[in-house]
Design an enzyme around this catalytic site. Sequence first.
Site, PDB file in Angstrom:
ATOM      1  N   GLU A  60      36.088  31.004  25.405  1.00 18.89           N
ATOM      2  CA  GLU A  60      34.974  30.957  24.472  1.00 18.89           C
ATOM      3  C   GLU A  60      35.460  31.621  23.183  1.00 18.89           C
ATOM      4  O   GLU A  60      35.992  32.727  23.236  1.00 18.89           O
ATOM      5  CB  GLU A  60      33.781  31.731  25.051  1.00 18.89           C
ATOM      6  CG  GLU A  60      32.556  31.516  24.217  1.00 18.89           C
ATOM      7  CD  GLU A  60      31.338  32.294  24.706  1.00 18.89           C
ATOM      8  OE1 GLU A  60      31.365  32.821  25.833  1.00 18.89           O
ATOM      9  OE2 GLU A  60      30.374  32.376  23.923  1.00 18.89           O
ATOM     10  N   ARG A 299      40.455  38.093  38.950  1.00 19.66           N
ATOM     11  CA  ARG A 299      40.852  38.361  37.569  1.00 19.66           C
ATOM     12  C   ARG A 299      41.829  39.521  37.537  1.00 19.66           C
ATOM     13  O   ARG A 299      41.924  40.311  38.476  1.00 19.66           O
ATOM     14  CB  ARG A 299      39.633  38.651  36.710  1.00 19.66           C
ATOM     15  CG  ARG A 299      38.924  39.948  37.038  1.00 19.66           C
ATOM     16  CD  ARG A 299      37.576  40.061  36.353  1.00 19.66           C
ATOM     17  NE  ARG A 299      37.665  40.099  34.915  1.00 19.66           N
ATOM     18  CZ  ARG A 299      37.180  39.149  34.103  1.00 19.66           C
ATOM     19  NH1 ARG A 299      36.603  38.083  34.602  1.00 19.66           N
ATOM     20  NH2 ARG A 299      37.260  39.264  32.812  1.00 19.66           N
ATOM     21  N   LYS A 309      35.765  41.739  26.673  1.00 18.62           N
ATOM     22  CA  LYS A 309      35.640  41.365  25.261  1.00 18.62           C
ATOM     23  C   LYS A 309      34.672  42.277  24.534  1.00 18.62           C
ATOM     24  O   LYS A 309      34.908  42.636  23.392  1.00 18.62           O
ATOM     25  CB  LYS A 309      35.131  39.926  25.161  1.00 18.62           C
ATOM     26  CG  LYS A 309      36.233  38.903  25.228  1.00 18.62           C
ATOM     27  CD  LYS A 309      35.654  37.552  24.876  1.00 18.62           C
ATOM     28  CE  LYS A 309      36.626  36.451  25.239  1.00 18.62           C
ATOM     29  NZ  LYS A 309      35.936  35.180  25.427  1.00 18.62           N
TER      30      LYS A 309
HETATM   31  P1  ATP Z   1      33.297  36.432  28.410  1.00 17.06           P
HETATM   32  O1  ATP Z   1      32.642  37.575  29.048  1.00 17.06           O
HETATM   33  O2  ATP Z   1      33.115  36.369  26.940  1.00 17.06           O
HETATM   34  O3  ATP Z   1      33.099  35.114  29.115  1.00 17.06           O
HETATM   35  P2  ATP Z   1      35.989  36.187  29.326  1.00 17.06           P
HETATM   36  O4  ATP Z   1      37.028  37.244  29.318  1.00 17.06           O
HETATM   37  O5  ATP Z   1      35.597  35.537  30.594  1.00 17.06           O
HETATM   38  O6  ATP Z   1      34.799  36.821  28.558  1.00 17.06           O
HETATM   39  P3  ATP Z   1      36.552  33.540  28.341  1.00 17.06           P
HETATM   40  O7  ATP Z   1      36.813  33.138  26.952  1.00 17.06           O
HETATM   41  O8  ATP Z   1      35.377  32.963  29.033  1.00 17.06           O
HETATM   42  O9  ATP Z   1      36.451  35.110  28.295  1.00 17.06           O
HETATM   43  O10 ATP Z   1      37.858  33.364  29.212  1.00 17.06           O
HETATM   44  C1  ATP Z   1      38.630  32.196  29.259  1.00 17.06           C
HETATM   45  C2  ATP Z   1      39.288  32.070  30.598  1.00 17.06           C
HETATM   46  O11 ATP Z   1      40.095  33.204  30.875  1.00 17.06           O
HETATM   47  C3  ATP Z   1      38.258  31.972  31.705  1.00 17.06           C
HETATM   48  O12 ATP Z   1      38.616  30.895  32.551  1.00 17.06           O
HETATM   49  C4  ATP Z   1      38.352  33.280  32.421  1.00 17.06           C
HETATM   50  O13 ATP Z   1      38.098  33.136  33.789  1.00 17.06           O
HETATM   51  C5  ATP Z   1      39.801  33.722  32.159  1.00 17.06           C
HETATM   52  N1  ATP Z   1      39.892  35.169  32.180  1.00 17.06           N
HETATM   53  C6  ATP Z   1      39.175  36.038  31.445  1.00 17.06           C
HETATM   54  N2  ATP Z   1      39.490  37.305  31.759  1.00 17.06           N
HETATM   55  C7  ATP Z   1      40.442  37.253  32.717  1.00 17.06           C
HETATM   56  C8  ATP Z   1      41.185  38.235  33.461  1.00 17.06           C
HETATM   57  N3  ATP Z   1      40.999  39.541  33.286  1.00 17.06           N
HETATM   58  N4  ATP Z   1      42.080  37.796  34.372  1.00 17.06           N
HETATM   59  C9  ATP Z   1      42.284  36.486  34.542  1.00 17.06           C
HETATM   60  N5  ATP Z   1      41.636  35.519  33.901  1.00 17.06           N
HETATM   61  C10 ATP Z   1      40.714  35.877  32.982  1.00 17.06           C
END
Ligand code: ATP
Length: 597
Positions: A60, A299, A309
């Site tokens: 996002e 994650r 974030k």
């Molecule tokens: P938000 O809370 O804004 O959704 P987010 O960290 O999930 O934050 P996204 O932009 O939705 O951000 O993340 C993009 C992709 O990265 C998603 O598929 C998410 O699952 C993955 N992702 C985010 N954080 C992690 C992490 N700590 N480890 C592995 N994958 C991650």
Amino acid sequence: MSAEKTPIPLGSNFIRAIVEKDIEQGVYSTRKWAGTPGDAAHHAAGQPDPAKIRTRFPPEPNGYLHIGHAKSIFLNFGLARDYGGVCHFRFDDTNPEKESQEYVDSISDAVKWLGFSWENVGPEHNQNSMYFASNYFDLMYRAAESLIENGHAYVDSQSAEEMRIMRGTLTEAGKNSPWRDRTVAENLSLFREMRDGKHADGSLILRSKIDMASPNINLRDPAIYRIKRAHHHNTGDKWCIYPMYTFAHPIEDALEQITHSICTLEFEDQRPFYDWLLGRLAEAGMLAHPLPKQYEFARLNLTYVVLSKRKLIDLVEDNHVSGWDDPRLPTLAGARRRGYVAEGFKLFTDRIGVSKADSWIEYTILEDCMREVLNESSERRIAVLDPIKLVIDNYAVDADGKSQTEDCFAPNHPLKPELGKRVVPLSRELWIEREDFMETPSKGYFRLVPDGLVRLRYGYVVKCTGFEKDAAGNVTTVHCEYLPDTKSGTPGSDSIKVKGNIHWVSVAHAYETEVRLYDRLFKEAHPGAGDSDYLNDINPNSVTLITAQLEPSLKDVNPEDRFQFERHGYFVADRKDSLAGKPVFNRTVTLRDAWQK
Ligand code: ATP
Ligand code: MG
């Protein structure tokens, strides 16, 4: 998941095992195009080959990418690369207020920096695989109408608070909304009025009609479209209703004919809705089988950093760091400026693997991966970070009293003799490290001590003859005499054995510049553990600015050139603050871990 129990080959993980099984069984070999050639759904799916796997990385654009995202990028782009498929680089931009072009650009930069591309990819090598969820708003709208037409969605007039109360709890079933039985015609007309701006933000909401008594709260008629008058970075003011993430995401996957939709564990409870939604849309003829399937993995949680974030935004906006690319931040932009390398992240993600069990990874593992890669790839250079003077009193001077200069030769890389040697000039006055001289040495100290011998690396053996102190009692200058037959690389170099070996830079030739000694941003392994405020765990000494004396060749390096400063660690010429002929350096990582107890 049964695949977890079957033996998985080395270097693999449960998701790879699933992909391999699906390929072997030809699960996707019969896949047909969604839609008809020329329409948006067809376009979304891109070019053939429909039989290949398709993954996606769906950030996002509401912040910068962080180290956790690197895990997801290597997993999704890596699977596509390894199995001849495509990874769709998709901006999940359904939440207009928090999104911006700056974030789109920084995310693109980070993906590219990690070594992946969305241009000229796919089996035909002609596909651009960058997508925007907002390009599907028309299709999502149609999908919502299709749900209404088939009795799977309704417009609710309850307030957010009323809906919350009616939703029930983990132990208590929810209750049906009084608006749940509106007719299809009434729902359609209200939904269209929502779209046409006839209702205030938050006054109506479109909900799926599933089961208010479901043990899975996510299936209790989750919201799918809300009214929100917000400007969108891509669609401008065209829409005043926006789809909810949980509704939009499965549709995006299906339109793009994703095969394996891989996300983090917190979406596990959403999977039934994912399948329900796509099932209903397939029944209605909007989507074709086989539909994408969602898989969840744990994650990345990393000690000594925060990977949320929201917290990263706070750190930036409240000026705890200098910006999104501050070298102490765990953003990929920060890591890059710090001098971390993409190959180091690759090694790291390979090493930590992919599993379904939540765990914490020690920050040292990441640092060790960077050390390993940088040790191979970085040329060696000499830097004196905390300088005091060493005067070689018996070194030759010209008639006018000026010191002579001679060339010493330092190997560029001890593991790669083919990289040759460079000249480092030696003269009468040198900079050495303050800690390389001790007036009253402790046991086992083999560097410069009164009357002691030490080798000047790549130069001569010297004998300490005295030292000077300032009024405060700090040593300012050390005096010595050199032994002319002992120059490194000459037959006499072994004539005298010494235990200590110190580095130096000629005062007359040194390049003086700023060096930033970065350390961890948080002093606690789990910032904000329990109910504490993570901001209280900020390390007050996360950066030290020093003026260092560097060997002259470092004056002419390019931004992002990386070196091992001998005996100190890995350093990079800052990509932002370095001017031509005047680089400044960031410490990427020390040679050894100083944090382990
Ligand atoms: P938000 O809370 O804004 O959704 P987010 O960290 O999930 O934050 P996204 O932009 O939705 O951000 O993340 C993009 C992709 O990265 C998603 O598929 C998410 O699952 C993955 N992702 C985010 N954080 C992690 C992490 N700590 N480890 C592995 N994958 C991650
Ligand atoms: Mg997310």
